[in-house]
Design an enzyme around this catalytic site. Sequence first.
Site, PDB file in Angstrom:
ATOM      1  N   GLY A  65     160.444  41.349  59.755  1.00 39.27           N
ATOM      2  CA  GLY A  65     159.360  40.372  59.917  1.00 39.27           C
ATOM      3  C   GLY A  65     159.578  39.157  59.035  1.00 39.27           C
TER       4      GLY A  65
ATOM      5  N   LYS B 162     146.884  50.549  58.151  1.00 39.37           N
ATOM      6  CA  LYS B 162     147.195  50.375  56.720  1.00 39.37           C
ATOM      7  C   LYS B 162     146.811  51.637  55.937  1.00 39.37           C
ATOM      8  CE  LYS B 162     149.043  46.303  56.857  1.00 39.37           C
ATOM      9  NZ  LYS B 162     150.490  46.176  56.643  1.00 39.37           N
TER      10      LYS B 162
ATOM     11  N   TYR C 275     143.978  47.549  62.700  1.00 45.56           N
ATOM     12  CA  TYR C 275     144.884  47.095  61.626  1.00 45.56           C
ATOM     13  C   TYR C 275     144.605  47.883  60.341  1.00 45.56           C
ATOM     14  CZ  TYR C 275     146.707  43.787  58.096  1.00 45.56           C
ATOM     15  OH  TYR C 275     147.355  43.202  57.033  1.00 45.56           O
TER      16      TYR C 275
ATOM     17  N   ILE D 242     146.348  35.763  51.902  1.00 50.44           N
ATOM     18  CA  ILE D 242     147.386  34.993  51.210  1.00 50.44           C
ATOM     19  C   ILE D 242     147.339  33.546  51.699  1.00 50.44           C
ATOM     20  CG2 ILE D 242     149.855  34.783  50.724  1.00 50.44           C
ATOM     21  CD1 ILE D 242     148.757  37.402  49.660  1.00 50.44           C
TER      22      ILE D 242
END
Length: 320
Positions: free
Chosen positions: A8, A145, A141, A171
């Site tokens: 990625g 995780k 998602y 981020i």
Amino acid sequence: MTKILVTGSKGQIGSDLIVALRDRYGVMQVIESGRQKLPPLEDKLFLYETLDVRDLKRLQQIVERYRFDIIYHLASLLSATGEQNPHLCWDINVNGLKNVLEVAKSHRIKVFWPSSIAAFGPHTPKIDTPQIAIADPSTMYGITKATGELLCRYYATRFGVDVRSLRLPGIISYSTPPGGGTTDFAVEIFHAALKNGTYTCFLRPDTRLPMMYMPDAIRAILTLMEADPNAIAIRTSYNITAVSFSVEELVTEIQKYIPEFTCRYEPDFRQAIADSWPSIIDDSKARSDWGWKPACDLSAIVADMFAKLKKPEKPVILTS
Ligand code: SER
């Protein structure tokens, strides 16, 4: 010489991480990978392998060819995209991670894998969320995780894989935009402020989330990976944060640079996602175990974002 694979690598974190890794380990030591084929010219500037992390055979071939010491496994679907395609989200995020852990086990490779504040859920304490807390994620998602964290700990304790992880907050960065996340507003807003003087936010003004500037995130990842293995007491994933702010606090900070900037609010499905996540994270375990300390607060982030975005930096052309 340390050989590194980044999955990625064209994503938001990957784009900045490979620059830092190449500085540290040398250009030809860092191999990028992603699902997309690169245009022929770009292909020649650095080592890149087309790789879908769900394809274990292809991953094994690449690992056998390069004999990696470390894999930074960043390939993932984010929270909003994950809700549009939950099946694909599980497949890439969980099965992809399991493939990486399998090759790490058989080839004794060290692994970094990012978890997220999304591993938490509506019953998790929202303020000063402890390292060990109820984690009942409501998005696919987040479920990937939380599952991934347990997989990491399982491979670490059962098979001795040196896998390390951070529960990253939103981020903020200027070089590559994030794609398909709930915290994307905190990057989009800068581009919209400079381009149009206005932004329509998909979250309510009082939505408060943990955030971090990219240079802090890169430093956190590298510090964690270089820490003494005996210092790494958490093999699920470390809580980590730098700053928490609401959307309206971010708007006020931006208005110090662009006083006429306005923000409208049109919450959509991402509001429920944001509401299920913590607002302020307790990262004391990361601080005491391996010395984590953030450098950038909100005003420093906003100042640097505008400094960087107003004058686009020259693209870096890497040669070997
Ligand atoms: N930034 C991610 C998202 O918004 C959270 O880990 O999906």
